[in-house]
Design a protein around this motif. Structure first.
Motif, short mmCIF file in Angstrom:
data_model
loop_
_atom_site.label_atom_id
_atom_site.label_comp_id
_atom_site.label_asym_id
_atom_site.label_seq_id
_atom_site.Cartn_x
_atom_site.Cartn_y
_atom_site.Cartn_z
N SER A 4 0.90 -1.37 -0.01
CA SER A 4 -0.14 -0.02 0.01
C SER A 4 0.91 1.30 0.20
O SER A 4 0.36 2.34 -0.35
CB SER A 4 -0.98 0.02 1.06
OG SER A 4 -0.20 0.12 2.35
N SER A 5 2.17 1.11 0.31
CA SER A 5 2.96 2.34 0.29
C SER A 5 3.45 2.85 -0.98
O SER A 5 3.85 3.88 -1.11
CB SER A 5 4.14 2.19 0.99
OG SER A 5 5.16 0.95 0.49
N GLY A 6 2.91 1.97 -1.91
CA GLY A 6 3.56 2.45 -3.37
C GLY A 6 4.71 1.85 -3.91
O GLY A 6 5.24 2.17 -5.01
N ARG A 7 5.47 1.31 -3.16
CA ARG A 7 6.73 0.55 -3.33
C ARG A 7 6.55 -0.82 -3.46
O ARG A 7 5.82 -1.63 -2.81
CB ARG A 7 7.82 1.05 -2.45
CG ARG A 7 8.26 2.43 -2.48
CD ARG A 7 9.39 2.59 -1.36
NE ARG A 7 8.86 3.96 -0.60
CZ ARG A 7 8.41 3.69 0.65
NH1 ARG A 7 8.49 2.77 1.44
NH2 ARG A 7 8.16 5.02 1.25
N ALA A 16 6.58 8.77 -6.47
CA ALA A 16 6.45 9.61 -7.42
C ALA A 16 7.07 10.99 -6.90
O ALA A 16 7.69 11.97 -7.60
CB ALA A 16 5.00 10.05 -7.96
N ALA A 17 6.73 11.46 -5.65
CA ALA A 17 7.16 12.63 -5.05
C ALA A 17 8.74 12.37 -5.03
O ALA A 17 9.43 13.27 -5.47
CB ALA A 17 6.76 12.69 -3.67
N CYS A 18 9.20 11.43 -4.45
CA CYS A 18 10.86 11.22 -4.41
C CYS A 18 11.53 11.16 -5.69
O CYS A 18 12.40 11.80 -5.80
CB CYS A 18 10.80 10.22 -3.56
SG CYS A 18 10.45 10.30 -1.71
N LYS A 19 10.83 10.69 -6.59
CA LYS A 19 11.29 10.50 -7.96
C LYS A 19 11.41 11.88 -8.55
O LYS A 19 12.50 12.34 -9.03
CB LYS A 19 10.62 9.55 -8.91
CG LYS A 19 11.31 9.26 -10.12
CD LYS A 19 10.31 8.53 -10.86
CE LYS A 19 10.62 6.90 -10.65
NZ LYS A 19 10.09 5.87 -11.66
N PRO A 33 2.41 6.69 0.19
CA PRO A 33 1.16 6.01 0.55
C PRO A 33 0.16 6.68 -0.69
O PRO A 33 -0.66 6.17 -0.69
CB PRO A 33 0.68 6.22 1.90
CG PRO A 33 1.81 6.30 2.84
CD PRO A 33 2.72 7.18 1.72
N TYR A 34 0.29 8.12 -0.94
CA TYR A 34 -0.51 8.82 -1.63
C TYR A 34 -0.17 9.13 -3.15
O TYR A 34 -0.93 9.47 -4.01
CB TYR A 34 -1.08 10.13 -1.03
CG TYR A 34 -1.23 9.93 0.48
CD1 TYR A 34 -2.30 9.05 0.73
CD2 TYR A 34 -0.37 10.42 1.63
CE1 TYR A 34 -2.53 8.97 2.25
CE2 TYR A 34 -0.37 10.02 2.86
CZ TYR A 34 -1.80 9.30 3.13
OH TYR A 34 -1.95 9.14 4.47
N PHE A 35 1.33 8.89 -3.26
CA PHE A 35 1.74 9.37 -4.50
C PHE A 35 2.62 8.18 -5.39
O PHE A 35 3.88 8.28 -5.13
CB PHE A 35 2.46 10.49 -4.56
CG PHE A 35 1.90 11.83 -4.04
CD1 PHE A 35 0.88 12.39 -5.01
CD2 PHE A 35 1.92 12.29 -2.95
CE1 PHE A 35 0.21 13.61 -4.67
CE2 PHE A 35 1.05 13.49 -2.52
CZ PHE A 35 0.11 13.87 -3.37
N PRO A 36 1.91 7.15 -5.77
CA PRO A 36 2.55 5.95 -6.20
C PRO A 36 3.40 6.19 -7.46
O PRO A 36 3.05 7.32 -8.04
CB PRO A 36 1.58 4.83 -6.45
CG PRO A 36 0.32 5.59 -6.63
CD PRO A 36 0.54 6.97 -5.86
N ALA A 37 4.54 5.61 -7.72
CA ALA A 37 5.49 5.87 -8.71
C ALA A 37 4.81 5.76 -9.93
O ALA A 37 5.21 6.46 -10.92
CB ALA A 37 6.60 4.63 -8.73
#
Length: 171
Positions: A4-7, A16-19, A33-37
């Motif tokens: 669920s964390s997107g990773r 997506a944010a960190c990318k 959790p809110y901005f998946p890759a």
């Protein structure tokens, strides 16, 4: 299989944010959790409108159970601001309100026409004009017409300018 964390499990795929921010995505990343890759545009719009730092502060100030709703609202507003930089979602709301007003006016006109036709039909039955509706022939019977060729009973919708578009009925 995704968490669920997107990773992905086992791999440290950044959200997506960190990318977008070109940083390492930590296990406790508030954005993950809110901005998946696989949805990079979602965070790109939020970042462009609000900035990552402001969103981070907002999310950290909220309880975890409210963060998802907050992100949904932030994403909606950011997308609206991208489409309409001046008014954002207020422009969309205003447009919808204008559509509602137009449709309410059209509904009032249709209801007035129905009342008008019902009164004409009732009047024609009371005067013994049979079972056919006066609207079938296209014109009311001559006994319902005044001396100047106007119906004795008619109804108009008058828009009163002083009452800001509130319909006033005159008979």
């Amino acid at each position: 299989m995704k968490e669920s964390s997107g990773r992905k499990q086992g791999a440290a795929s950044p959200c997506a944010a960190c990318k977008l921010l070109r940083r390492r995505c930590a296990q406790d990343c508030v954005f993950a959790p809110y901005f998946p890759a696989d949805e990079p545009q979602k965070f790109a719009n939020v970042h462009k409108v609000f900035g990552a730092s402001n969103v981070n502060k907002m999310l950290q100030e909220l309880p975890v159970h409210q963060q998802g709703d907050a992100v949904s609202s932030i994403v909606y507003e950011a997308n609206a601001r991208i489409r309409d930089p001046v008014y954002g979602c207020v422009g969309a709301i205003s447009s919808l309100q204008q559509q509602i007003d137009t449709l309410q006016t059209q509904l009032a006109l249709a209801q007035a026409e129905m009342v008008h036709l019902q009164v004409r039909q009732t009047t024609s039955y009371q005067h013994g004009f049979g079972t056919t509706s006066p609207s079938v022939s296209g014109s009311p019977p001559s006994k319902l017409m005044g001396s100047q060729g106007m119906p004795i009973f008619y109804m108009d919708l008058v828009m009163d300018q002083a009452s800001l578009g509130e319909p006033m009925w005159s008979c």
